[in-house]
Design an enzyme around this catalytic site. Structure first.
Site, PDB file in Angstrom:
ATOM      1  N   ASP A 171     -14.638   7.581 -42.631  1.00 15.61           N
ATOM      2  CA  ASP A 171     -15.894   7.211 -41.987  1.00 15.61           C
ATOM      3  C   ASP A 171     -15.753   5.862 -41.297  1.00 15.61           C
ATOM      4  OD1 ASP A 171     -17.019   9.501 -43.036  1.00 15.61           O
ATOM      5  OD2 ASP A 171     -17.803   8.466 -44.809  1.00 15.61           O
TER       6      ASP A 171
HETATM    7  N1  URA Z   1     -15.212  10.300 -48.456  1.00 10.05           N
HETATM    8  C1  URA Z   1     -16.232   9.713 -47.775  1.00 10.05           C
HETATM    9  O1  URA Z   1     -17.402   9.872 -48.132  1.00 10.05           O
HETATM   10  N2  URA Z   1     -15.916   8.948 -46.705  1.00 10.05           N
HETATM   11  C2  URA Z   1     -14.658   8.712 -46.302  1.00 10.05           C
HETATM   12  O2  URA Z   1     -14.438   7.974 -45.328  1.00 10.05           O
HETATM   13  C3  URA Z   1     -13.606   9.314 -47.025  1.00 10.05           C
HETATM   14  C4  URA Z   1     -13.911  10.102 -48.091  1.00 10.05           C
END
Ligand code: URA
Length: 232
Positions: free
Chosen positions: A103
């Site tokens: 993310d």
């Molecule tokens: N899980 C998440 O919620 N976000 C990420 O960036 C990676 C794994």
């Protein structure tokens, strides 16, 4: 392989541009200018310099980026710059892509490659490559929450529970979570499913790879595919 073809294969632009770089005397090998675009080279262990920057030959590129917050993994980012903007032009030109996504607000270890087969192998659920996440939770973690993460929780897009292969508290509100899948927002949704909330997320390992000491946030280095799953 011919020198201009070497440069082309490593992302230094069109064939014509690469031949021009060589003919202009901008390419060195072993400290010596090589200005013949047709010079025949053994690519095994080859390191060449283009305009003073050393570049090791890699038939396929695999790099490890220490991702900062505030960057999107998408090729067409919507609200923040792309992680691609942290890589030098030859890697972008080769078309490297993230192996799975982090993310925008997640930091840590992101692999990128131009090897489609490697992407497929490492993102396929049947290969179970463990990814380790350091989570900062909003509320103190309870033993019940940790147990539920290990036992499996049902997320809203599938009746099949998802479970952490390991979930251990590292502090009152911090947790190390190991997952083998890579579902959308998986860590955040798992934390929410057990009644907590993820306030910060950092990926510290992908398979056996960790962020090398000294690799600052925003920096990248070459990685060895064999080091991801050494026992395979
Ligand atoms: N899980 C998440 O919620 N976000 C990420 O960036 C990676 C794994």
């Amino acid at each position: 392989m011919r020198l201009s073809q070497v440069l082309f294969s490593q992302g230094f632009g069109s064939r014509r541009h690469c031949a021009g770089l060589v003919a202009a005397g901008l390419v060195r090998i072993g400290g010596q200018v090589v200005d013949d675009p047709d010079a025949d080279l053994d690519t095994e262990g080859l390191v060449f310099e283009v305009e003073g920057r050393a570049w090791p030959f890699h038939a396929q590129a695999l790099v490890l980026l220490h991702k900062p917050a505030g960057y999107e993994c998408s090729q067409k980012p919507r609200h923040h710059p792309s992680v691609m903007s942290l890589l030098p032009p030859p890697l972008r030109e080769r078309g490297v892509q993230p192996i799975g996504r982090l993310d925008e607000d997640t930091t840590g270890l992101l692999l990128l490659t131009d090897d489609g087969a490697l992407i497929h192998r490492l993102t396929s659920p049947k290969h179970h490559v463990p990814k380790v996440y350091e989570v900062t939770a909003r509320h103190p973690l309870t033993p019940e929450q940790l147990q539920r993460l290990r036992d499996g929780v049902v997320l809203d897009d599938s009746p099949q529970p998802v479970r952490a292969v390991a979930a251990e508290a590292t502090g009152e509100t911090t947790l190390r979570l190991t997952l083998t899948e890579g579902k959308y927002h998986q860590v955040k949704r798992m934390l929410a499913a057990v009644g907590n909330r993820c306030d910060a997320l950092h990926r510290s390992a992908f398979g056996a790879l960790t962020i090398p000491d000294g690799l600052a946030t925003g920096q990248w280095c070459w990685a060895d595919p064999a080091a991801i799953t050494p026992s395979r």
